[in-house]
Design a protein around this motif. Structure first.
Motif, PDB file in Angstrom:
ATOM      1  N   LEU A  10       8.736 -34.192 -31.318  1.00  0.00           N
ATOM      2  CA  LEU A  10       9.283 -33.009 -31.999  1.00  0.00           C
ATOM      3  C   LEU A  10       8.201 -32.299 -32.806  1.00  0.00           C
ATOM      4  O   LEU A  10       8.222 -31.067 -32.943  1.00  0.00           O
ATOM      5  N   GLU A  14       7.211 -28.414 -32.382  1.00  0.00           N
ATOM      6  CA  GLU A  14       7.114 -27.519 -33.544  1.00  0.00           C
ATOM      7  C   GLU A  14       5.760 -26.818 -33.593  1.00  0.00           C
ATOM      8  O   GLU A  14       5.677 -25.600 -33.766  1.00  0.00           O
ATOM      9  N   THR A  25      12.671 -23.443 -33.754  1.00  0.00           N
ATOM     10  CA  THR A  25      13.942 -24.128 -34.025  1.00  0.00           C
ATOM     11  C   THR A  25      14.758 -24.255 -32.749  1.00  0.00           C
ATOM     12  O   THR A  25      15.346 -25.304 -32.475  1.00  0.00           O
ATOM     13  N   LEU A  28      13.262 -26.968 -30.621  1.00  0.00           N
ATOM     14  CA  LEU A  28      13.541 -28.290 -31.184  1.00  0.00           C
ATOM     15  C   LEU A  28      14.978 -28.713 -30.876  1.00  0.00           C
ATOM     16  O   LEU A  28      15.249 -29.877 -30.570  1.00  0.00           O
ATOM     17  N   THR A  32      16.000 -31.776 -28.479  1.00  0.00           N
ATOM     18  CA  THR A  32      16.917 -32.806 -28.963  1.00  0.00           C
ATOM     19  C   THR A  32      18.010 -33.075 -27.937  1.00  0.00           C
ATOM     20  O   THR A  32      18.358 -34.223 -27.641  1.00  0.00           O
ATOM     21  N   TRP A  42      18.639 -35.437 -36.405  1.00  0.00           N
ATOM     22  CA  TRP A  42      17.321 -34.820 -36.447  1.00  0.00           C
ATOM     23  C   TRP A  42      17.330 -33.374 -36.936  1.00  0.00           C
ATOM     24  O   TRP A  42      16.283 -32.724 -36.975  1.00  0.00           O
ATOM     25  N   ASN A  46      13.965 -31.300 -38.176  1.00  0.00           N
ATOM     26  CA  ASN A  46      13.463 -30.123 -37.463  1.00  0.00           C
ATOM     27  C   ASN A  46      13.059 -28.992 -38.398  1.00  0.00           C
ATOM     28  O   ASN A  46      12.222 -28.156 -38.050  1.00  0.00           O
TER      29      ASN A  46
END
Length: 266
Positions: A10, A14, A25, A28, A32, A42, A46
């Motif tokens: 992650l 990012e 975002t 991420l 996920t 998470w 994030n």
């Protein structure tokens, strides 16, 4: 997969996407979902991992920031205008972020919203690239009060996951006549107060739910995002200068469409 490996993955996502107009975002959230992680587990990570990417901007532009900082004490008009423009663009996010924070959090686990936002944002980039007529702006300090406020308002659209904070600010700036390089750099610099504020708010709001282990994972993810973002920022400016933002538009559309198909087939 261990939680440390999850934090590293992650963190890479990012760092790769924070300053590109593709929504960090959103990526991420999709990562996920794709990797089968617990989205609620998470969600805070994030957001909290973003300071790593922010630090990359501080390091890369350290001379400029130092000049602006010392310039304030000398009452240098350029430094004053630079800080003024960033603050004017930052305040709308503060007001709306505090007012709509709970509603925004509800969207942070919705991958379908992200997919549609990626697609719509991709077509928005294509339209702006075709019809906007940016002119040489001469840097962030040369932007007007009106331009700074309007760019800040446009940035607030990025509270919808998948829209992209950098994408919204860049498109908003270009629509107001700002050249690509200045638009991109303004987006970079505006990330400092915006993402720092968002991270601090989340950590304070959820401090009782964050464990020592969580802080360690956030630290790992932030370090990884710093290293990756540092490399991405330099490459990004080179690509934008030569090709514009069109490649990112098509990337958004393809990824968003693929995500919708995958989510529907699950």
């Amino acid at each position: 997969m261990t939680e440390i490996m999850t934090a590293i993955i992650l963190g890479i996502v990012e760092g790769l996407t924070e300053f590109l107009p593709v929504s960090s975002t959103g990526h991420l959230i999709l990562a996920t979902e794709l990797l089968g992680y617990d989205a609620s587990r998470w969600a805070i990570f994030n957001i909290a991992v973003q300071p790593g990417a922010i630090l990359a901007i501080v390091v890369l532009y350290r001379k400029l920031f130092w000049d602006m900082f010392t310039g304030l004490f000398r009452r240098d008009p350029v430094a004053i205008a630079f800080v003024r423009n960033l603050l004017l663009a930052f305040f709308p996010a503060v007001i709306l972020g505090l007012a709509l924070g709970d509603y925004i959090e509800l969207l942070l686990e919705n991958a379908v919203v992200v997919a549609w936002a990626l697609i719509v944002g991709g077509f928005a980039i294509l339209l702006v690239e075709k019809y906007a007529k940016p002119k040489e702006s001469g840097g962030v300090a040369n932007l007007s009060v009106r331009q700074s406020i309007l760019i800040g308002l446009v940035q607030c659209i990025a509270m919808i996951p998948g829209v992209s904070r950098s994408g919204a600010t860049i498109l908003g700036a270009m629509s107001l006549g700002v050249d690509r390089k200045t638009a991109a750099e303004f987006s970079f610099f505006l990330a400092l107060p915006t993402l720092t504020g968002a991270t601090a708010l989340q950590l304070i709001k959820h401090r009782d739910a964050i464990t020592t282990n969580d802080l360690g994972l956030i630290g790992i993810g932030a370090f990884v995002s710093f290293v990756v973002a540092w490399a991405v920022i330099k490459a990004f400016l080179a690509v934008v200068t030569r090709y514009g933002f069109t490649p990112f538009a098509w990337y958004r559309i393809i990824v968003g469409a693929a995500a919708l198909v995958w989510l529907a087939a699950r």
